[in-house]
Design a protein around this motif. Structure first.
Motif, PDB file in Angstrom:
ATOM      1  N   LYS A 211       0.817  -1.209   0.000  1.00 48.76           N
ATOM      2  CA  LYS A 211       0.000   0.000   0.000  1.00 48.76           C
ATOM      3  C   LYS A 211       0.855   1.265   0.000  1.00 48.76           C
ATOM      4  N   HIS A 212       2.063   1.186   0.536  1.00 46.36           N
ATOM      5  CA  HIS A 212       2.955   2.355   0.554  1.00 46.36           C
ATOM      6  C   HIS A 212       3.106   2.946  -0.836  1.00 46.36           C
ATOM      7  N   TRP A 213       3.300   2.083  -1.835  1.00 43.64           N
ATOM      8  CA  TRP A 213       3.529   2.582  -3.190  1.00 43.64           C
ATOM      9  C   TRP A 213       2.254   3.139  -3.808  1.00 43.64           C
ATOM     10  N   ILE A 214       1.107   2.566  -3.452  1.00 42.10           N
ATOM     11  CA  ILE A 214      -0.171   3.099  -3.944  1.00 42.10           C
ATOM     12  C   ILE A 214      -0.348   4.527  -3.451  1.00 42.10           C
ATOM     13  N   ILE A 215      -0.066   4.754  -2.165  1.00 46.20           N
ATOM     14  CA  ILE A 215      -0.210   6.098  -1.603  1.00 46.20           C
ATOM     15  C   ILE A 215       0.807   7.056  -2.217  1.00 46.20           C
ATOM     16  N   GLU A 216       2.056   6.630  -2.250  1.00 50.03           N
ATOM     17  CA  GLU A 216       3.130   7.516  -2.691  1.00 50.03           C
ATOM     18  C   GLU A 216       3.018   7.857  -4.180  1.00 50.03           C
ATOM     19  N   LYS A 217       2.816   6.839  -5.015  1.00 43.98           N
ATOM     20  CA  LYS A 217       2.851   7.051  -6.462  1.00 43.98           C
ATOM     21  C   LYS A 217       1.505   7.476  -7.032  1.00 43.98           C
ATOM     22  N   TYR A 218       0.407   7.070  -6.414  1.00 43.09           N
ATOM     23  CA  TYR A 218      -0.904   7.303  -7.014  1.00 43.09           C
ATOM     24  C   TYR A 218      -1.793   8.217  -6.171  1.00 43.09           C
ATOM     25  N   GLU A 219      -2.019   7.894  -4.896  1.00 42.43           N
ATOM     26  CA  GLU A 219      -2.844   8.762  -4.050  1.00 42.43           C
ATOM     27  C   GLU A 219      -2.259  10.176  -4.004  1.00 42.43           C
ATOM     28  N   ILE A 220      -0.971  10.276  -3.726  1.00 37.55           N
ATOM     29  CA  ILE A 220      -0.292  11.575  -3.702  1.00 37.55           C
ATOM     30  C   ILE A 220       0.188  11.966  -5.093  1.00 37.55           C
ATOM     31  N   GLY A 221       0.692  10.988  -5.819  1.00 39.90           N
ATOM     32  CA  GLY A 221       1.307  11.268  -7.109  1.00 39.90           C
ATOM     33  C   GLY A 221       0.359  11.796  -8.163  1.00 39.90           C
ATOM     34  N   LEU A 222      -0.923  11.429  -8.093  1.00 40.25           N
ATOM     35  CA  LEU A 222      -1.878  11.899  -9.095  1.00 40.25           C
ATOM     36  C   LEU A 222      -1.966  13.415  -9.097  1.00 40.25           C
ATOM     37  N   THR A 223      -2.209  14.011  -7.941  1.00 46.50           N
ATOM     38  CA  THR A 223      -2.309  15.469  -7.867  1.00 46.50           C
ATOM     39  C   THR A 223      -1.011  16.134  -8.297  1.00 46.50           C
ATOM     40  N   ARG A 224       0.102  15.631  -7.800  1.00 45.30           N
ATOM     41  CA  ARG A 224       1.393  16.245  -8.127  1.00 45.30           C
ATOM     42  C   ARG A 224       1.695  16.164  -9.630  1.00 45.30           C
ATOM     43  N   THR A 225       1.368  15.015 -10.229  1.00 42.74           N
ATOM     44  CA  THR A 225       1.622  14.843 -11.656  1.00 42.74           C
ATOM     45  C   THR A 225       0.779  15.800 -12.489  1.00 42.74           C
ATOM     46  N   LEU A 226      -0.512  15.867 -12.194  1.00 41.43           N
ATOM     47  CA  LEU A 226      -1.392  16.709 -12.999  1.00 41.43           C
ATOM     48  C   LEU A 226      -1.114  18.189 -12.792  1.00 41.43           C
ATOM     49  N   GLN A 227      -0.823  18.572 -11.552  1.00 41.90           N
ATOM     50  CA  GLN A 227      -0.480  19.975 -11.310  1.00 41.90           C
ATOM     51  C   GLN A 227       0.804  20.374 -12.035  1.00 41.90           C
ATOM     52  N   SER A 228       1.765  19.470 -12.075  1.00 41.56           N
ATOM     53  CA  SER A 228       3.043  19.792 -12.725  1.00 41.56           C
ATOM     54  C   SER A 228       2.885  20.028 -14.223  1.00 41.56           C
ATOM     55  N   GLN A 229       1.767  19.518 -14.778  1.00 39.26           N
ATOM     56  CA  GLN A 229       1.502  19.712 -16.205  1.00 39.26           C
ATOM     57  C   GLN A 229       0.493  20.833 -16.459  1.00 39.26           C
ATOM     58  N   GLY A 230       0.263  21.652 -15.444  1.00 38.68           N
ATOM     59  CA  GLY A 230      -0.555  22.846 -15.615  1.00 38.68           C
ATOM     60  C   GLY A 230      -2.036  22.673 -15.358  1.00 38.68           C
ATOM     61  N   LEU A 231      -2.477  21.491 -14.931  1.00 45.46           N
ATOM     62  CA  LEU A 231      -3.889  21.285 -14.620  1.00 45.46           C
ATOM     63  C   LEU A 231      -4.200  21.807 -13.218  1.00 45.46           C
ATOM     64  N   ARG A 232      -5.379  22.382 -13.083  1.00 43.43           N
ATOM     65  CA  ARG A 232      -5.766  23.019 -11.823  1.00 43.43           C
ATOM     66  C   ARG A 232      -6.509  22.027 -10.941  1.00 43.43           C
ATOM     67  N   CYS A 233      -6.066  21.895  -9.690  1.00 34.67           N
ATOM     68  CA  CYS A 233      -6.663  20.958  -8.741  1.00 34.67           C
ATOM     69  C   CYS A 233      -7.171  21.732  -7.526  1.00 34.67           C
ATOM     70  N   LYS A 234      -8.430  21.490  -7.158  1.00 36.57           N
ATOM     71  CA  LYS A 234      -8.998  22.159  -5.992  1.00 36.57           C
ATOM     72  C   LYS A 234      -9.873  21.178  -5.220  1.00 36.57           C
ATOM     73  N   ALA A 235     -10.115  21.503  -3.953  1.00 41.17           N
ATOM     74  CA  ALA A 235     -10.978  20.691  -3.092  1.00 41.17           C
ATOM     75  C   ALA A 235     -12.273  21.430  -2.803  1.00 41.17           C
ATOM     76  N   LEU A 236     -13.351  20.701  -2.776  1.00 42.43           N
ATOM     77  CA  LEU A 236     -14.651  21.279  -2.436  1.00 42.43           C
ATOM     78  C   LEU A 236     -14.731  21.624  -0.954  1.00 42.43           C
ATOM     79  N   PHE A 237     -14.017  20.870  -0.133  1.00 44.76           N
ATOM     80  CA  PHE A 237     -13.941  21.131   1.310  1.00 44.76           C
ATOM     81  C   PHE A 237     -12.456  21.249   1.674  1.00 44.76           C
ATOM     82  N   PRO A 238     -11.840  22.416   1.393  1.00 51.03           N
ATOM     83  CA  PRO A 238     -10.399  22.561   1.605  1.00 51.03           C
ATOM     84  C   PRO A 238     -10.028  22.417   3.079  1.00 51.03           C
ATOM     85  N   TYR A 239      -8.849  21.873   3.290  1.00 49.58           N
ATOM     86  CA  TYR A 239      -8.347  21.644   4.650  1.00 49.58           C
ATOM     87  C   TYR A 239      -8.381  22.934   5.474  1.00 49.58           C
TER      88      TYR A 239
END
Length: 340
Positions: A211-239
């Motif tokens: 599960k470590h790799w799922i979290i690191e590469k995909y759970e966290i990595g998805l947002t980081r990857t898409l943001q790095s390519q200029g896509l905008r990411c936002k939360a409906l209930f921000p922290y």
């Protein structure tokens, strides 16, 4: 002095377990290289909702140890269909039978079972690959059975996910490890669906066992990857919005008084001090009450009610709280909890 040595022993034990876990994580990469997340589908059913031409598509990921689909899951899928989604039901439970799936089919476009390997993201990847002309869709939602709900109608929530403001919306975000949208509810608008970054990410998903790799590469990595390519990411209930809501009701004491952290007062004092110190914590657990009562969040995490891993003192009030703010049938939750 005795308490000091107990704390030292607990830290040594924790660090030892962490070290063993990390060795196992890297051993997987060395001895069991993960295969691409394709070709794992074993059975497939066609549902009553047309997929061709659907503007909204949802992928719902499911897992059960036995041939079963819990009533709370069936309710969630039905509410997605009522919100206008053509649902692909992706189950990591190979044992699902025709009889179990039959009553779900009127609410979905496709249901399938696959080998239980690669966790949620591998199932998402195989489901997404089944959507023809994905780039022409209005939106894609990925979600799963890790939450109870929705407590409210989903349409107002989805309407808030404005494509003019962001290309990818999560229900919540997290600052733990790295900033990311939490993956149990993610909306991808057309700009994301048409992007090379989106395609490359999902085409690259592999079947990790740890599960470590799922979290690191995909759970966290998805947002980081898409943001790095200029896509905008936002939360409906921000922290930050959630913690501000909490702090308005629980301002930190000028001179903190030591209190029992298992009591509501002591626990609130501990949380307030962590927020003030900018220590990131999981809002869907620690601030579930504020999310549900003050902010209209439509979900409660299943793990929170099943295990309460952080020993949050007010979790036992969940049924009263839900009944006061929502018409959701709490029997759906109680039935699932009693079966565990």
């Amino acid at each position: 002095m005795r308490e000091f040595f107990r704390r030292v022993a607990r830290q040594i034990s924790y660090r030892g377990r962490l070290l063993v876990s990390r060795i196992a994580d890297y051993a997987e990469l060395l001895f069991y290289p993960p295969r691409p997340a394709t070709g794992m589908i074993e059975r497939r059913w066609t549902g009553g909702v047309p997929l061709d031409g659907a503007a909204r598509v949802a992928v719902f990921m499911h897992y059960a140890r036995t041939d079963s689909i819990a009533p709370y899951v069936r309710y969630h899928v039905r509410k997605l269909r009522e919100a206008g989604f053509a649902v692909i039901f992706a189950s990591n439970t190979s044992a699902l039978s025709d009889q179990t799936v039959a009553s779900l089919l009127p609410d979905v476009a496709i249901a399938f079972t696959r080998r239980n390997i690669g966790w949620d993201f591998a199932a998402y990847r195989e489901a997404i690959a089944l959507v023809p002309s994905l780039e022409q869709r209005e939106m894609l939602l990925i979600t799963n059975d890790s939450v109870f709900g929705p407590l409210y109608d989903l349409e107002p929530l989805i309407a808030r996910a404005n494509p003019d403001e962001a290309d990818i919306w999560g229900s919540t975000d997290s600052w733990e490890r790295h900033y990311h949208l939490q993956s149990f509810f993610l909306i991808f608008h057309r700009a994301a669906l048409r992007s090379d970054a989106f395609r490359r990410f999902w085409n690259g998903v592999r079947c990790f066992r740890r599960k470590h790799w799922i979290i690191e590469k995909y759970e966290i990595g998805l947002t980081r990857t898409l943001q790095s390519q200029g896509l905008r990411c936002k939360a409906l209930f921000p922290y930050n919005t959630v913690t501000e809501t909490f702090m308005r009701s629980h301002p930190p004491r000028p001179t903190p008084v030591k209190a029992d952290r298992t009591s509501p007062t002591g626990y609130a004092q501990m949380l307030a001090s962590r927020v003030k110190a900018s220590i990131p914590i999981n809002q869907t657990h620690f601030f579930w009450y504020e999310l549900t009562v003050s902010l209209g969040f439509p979900f409660i995490k299943r793990e929170l009610l099943q295990k309460n891993p952080a020993n949050i003192p007010n979790v036992s009030d969940w049924e009263r709280v839900v009944s006061e703010v929502s018409a959701y049938d709490t029997n759906l939750i109680r039935e699932h909890l009693s079966a565990r």
